[in-house]
Enzyme design. Sequence first.
Site, short mmCIF file in Angstrom:
data_model
loop_
_atom_site.label_atom_id
_atom_site.label_comp_id
_atom_site.label_asym_id
_atom_site.label_seq_id
_atom_site.Cartn_x
_atom_site.Cartn_y
_atom_site.Cartn_z
N LYS A 114 8.68 11.11 50.76
CA LYS A 114 9.37 12.40 50.87
C LYS A 114 10.89 12.20 50.90
O LYS A 114 11.63 13.00 50.33
CB LYS A 114 8.93 13.15 52.13
CG LYS A 114 7.53 13.69 52.05
CD LYS A 114 7.45 14.90 51.15
CE LYS A 114 6.00 15.38 51.05
NZ LYS A 114 5.74 16.30 49.98
N LYS A 138 -1.53 9.49 41.24
CA LYS A 138 -2.63 10.38 41.57
C LYS A 138 -2.33 11.81 41.13
O LYS A 138 -1.18 12.20 40.98
CB LYS A 138 -2.91 10.33 43.06
CG LYS A 138 -1.77 10.84 43.90
CD LYS A 138 -2.23 11.33 45.26
CE LYS A 138 -1.12 12.10 45.92
NZ LYS A 138 -1.48 13.01 46.96
N LYS A 188 -0.26 18.11 43.89
CA LYS A 188 0.25 19.47 43.74
C LYS A 188 1.69 19.47 43.29
O LYS A 188 2.12 20.32 42.52
CB LYS A 188 0.17 20.20 45.09
CG LYS A 188 -1.22 20.57 45.46
CD LYS A 188 -1.27 21.09 46.88
CE LYS A 188 -2.69 21.01 47.39
NZ LYS A 188 -2.79 20.93 48.84
P1 TYM Z 1 -3.68 17.80 50.68
O1 TYM Z 1 -3.58 19.28 50.84
O2 TYM Z 1 -2.60 17.10 49.93
O3 TYM Z 1 -5.05 17.42 50.01
C1 TYM Z 1 -6.29 17.92 50.52
C2 TYM Z 1 -7.35 16.85 50.35
O4 TYM Z 1 -7.44 16.46 49.00
C3 TYM Z 1 -7.32 15.04 48.90
N1 TYM Z 1 -6.61 14.70 47.65
C4 TYM Z 1 -7.04 13.79 46.77
N2 TYM Z 1 -8.14 13.01 46.77
C5 TYM Z 1 -8.31 12.18 45.71
N3 TYM Z 1 -7.46 12.12 44.65
C6 TYM Z 1 -6.35 12.88 44.61
N4 TYM Z 1 -5.54 12.83 43.57
C7 TYM Z 1 -6.09 13.77 45.70
N5 TYM Z 1 -5.11 14.64 46.00
C8 TYM Z 1 -5.44 15.20 47.20
C9 TYM Z 1 -6.51 14.62 50.10
O5 TYM Z 1 -6.75 13.28 50.43
C10 TYM Z 1 -7.01 15.58 51.15
O6 TYM Z 1 -8.19 15.09 51.73
N6 TYM Z 1 -2.28 16.22 55.16
C11 TYM Z 1 -3.39 16.79 54.41
C12 TYM Z 1 -3.90 18.09 55.00
C13 TYM Z 1 -4.35 17.95 56.40
C14 TYM Z 1 -5.56 17.34 56.85
C15 TYM Z 1 -5.53 17.43 58.27
C16 TYM Z 1 -6.64 16.75 56.19
C17 TYM Z 1 -3.66 18.36 57.50
N7 TYM Z 1 -4.37 18.06 58.60
C18 TYM Z 1 -6.57 16.92 59.04
C19 TYM Z 1 -7.68 16.24 56.98
C20 TYM Z 1 -7.63 16.34 58.37
C21 TYM Z 1 -2.90 17.05 53.02
O7 TYM Z 1 -1.74 17.25 52.79
O8 TYM Z 1 -3.88 17.12 52.11
#
Ligand code: TYM
Length: 329
Positions: free
Chosen positions: A111, A194, A197
Site C-alpha cells: 500500500k 493475482k 479489485k
Molecule cells: P478481499 O475483499 O480482498 O477478498 C475477499 C476474499 O477473496 C480472496 N481473494 C482471492 N483468492 C484467490 N485469488 C485471488 N486473486 C483473490 N483475490 C481475493 C481473499 O483472499 C479473501 O479471502 N482483508 C480481507 C477482508 C477481511 C476478512 C476478514 C477476510 C476483513 N476481515 C476476516 C476473512 C476474515 C480482504 O481484503 O479480502
Amino acid sequence: MQTVLSGIRSTGNLHLGNYFGALTNFVKMQHENNSYFFVADYHSLTTHPNPKDLHNNVRKVLSEYLACGIDPDVATIYIQSDVPEVTELYLLLSMNAYVGELERTTTFKEKIRKQPENINAGLLTYAVLMAADILLHNAHKVPVGKDQEQHLEMTRKFARRFNKMYKTDFFNIPKAYNFGNELVKVPGLDGSGKMGKSEGNGIYLADDPKVIKKKIMRAVTDSGPTEQNSEKPEAIKNLFTLMKLVSKPDVVQFFDGKYNSCEIRYGDMKKQLAEDVINFTTPFREKINEIYNNDVYLRKVAEQGAEKARINARKTLSSVREIMGFKKF
Ligand code: TYM
C-alpha cells in the site's frame, strides 16, 4: 461444532478470485459449521470511499454473496459496521500489536508503494481489525485466498499473545482454510500477479457477457511455443489456471496438448475460455440483479444477521473485558 468465518471488503464487485479463493469454500462449509460471513465496510475506509457510494458498495457485495449461495437462514451474514463490538476488540487487541510487526506486513508495504499519498493509520492496523473480526466469533477456520495468509498468521500471533499474556486459553487459534489444502491464488488477465479489485485485471461475476469476452480476448499472451513440451511462461500458465477453474477437464487437456505440440492458437483458446466463463457467471449475474433490487429482502437479511452476530460479539467482549481486568463498580 467448529466456527467458520469469512469476509470481503466492500470496495468493489466480486471477481473470480474472490469466488474461487474464498467464497465457494465458505458456501460448501456453511451447513456443517457455526458459520459467519460479513461485509467488511470499516476496512473499505482505508481507501476513502465517497460517502455517496459507501452504502451502495455494501449493498452490491451483499447481493453477490447471497447470489453465490450463502444461505442467511443457515449462516449468519452481516455488515461489519452493524456490529460495533468489533471496534472495541480492535482497540483492545491493538494494545498488544507492535508497530514493527505491522510495518513489516506485506500488504502494508504494498500500500505504501501504491498509495503514497494516503498512508493512514488504518492501513497500518488493518491486520488488527481483521484479527478482531475473526476473534470476535472465536473462529476455528477462515476460508481465504493465498493473499490473506499473512493476515491469518498475524491473527494467530495476536490470539496466542493474548492467551499467554492473560494466562488463558480463551481464543482459538484460527486456521486459513481451503478444501484443496493449498490456499488458492487466482491470476489476473494481465500476465502477472493475482486477480484483484484495484489491479483492473479481473473478471467479475456481474460482468456483462460482452465485457467478459472483450477482457479475455485482450488477455496477455505471447507469440507461442517454438519447442515441444516447453514450460509455459507466466501469462500462458495464468490462462490455463483460469481455464481449469471454469472449463471441463477434456477442454483443458485439448489446449494443453496443442500447446505441447506447438500448434496452439491463443485466439481459439480465449474464445473457448470466454464461452466457459460466461456459462459459469450467467446464473450468478441474473441472481445478483434480482437480489440487488429487492430492498425488503436485503434489509431483512442485514437486520437478522446483525442481531445474531451481536449476541455472540457481546459475549466475547464481556469475557475479554473480564479476562483483562475491567470491572463494574
Ligand atoms: P478481499 O475483499 O480482498 O477478498 C475477499 C476474499 O477473496 C480472496 N481473494 C482471492 N483468492 C484467490 N485469488 C485471488 N486473486 C483473490 N483475490 C481475493 C481473499 O483472499 C479473501 O479471502 N482483508 C480481507 C477482508 C477481511 C476478512 C476478514 C477476510 C476483513 N476481515 C476476516 C476473512 C476474515 C480482504 O481484503 O479480502
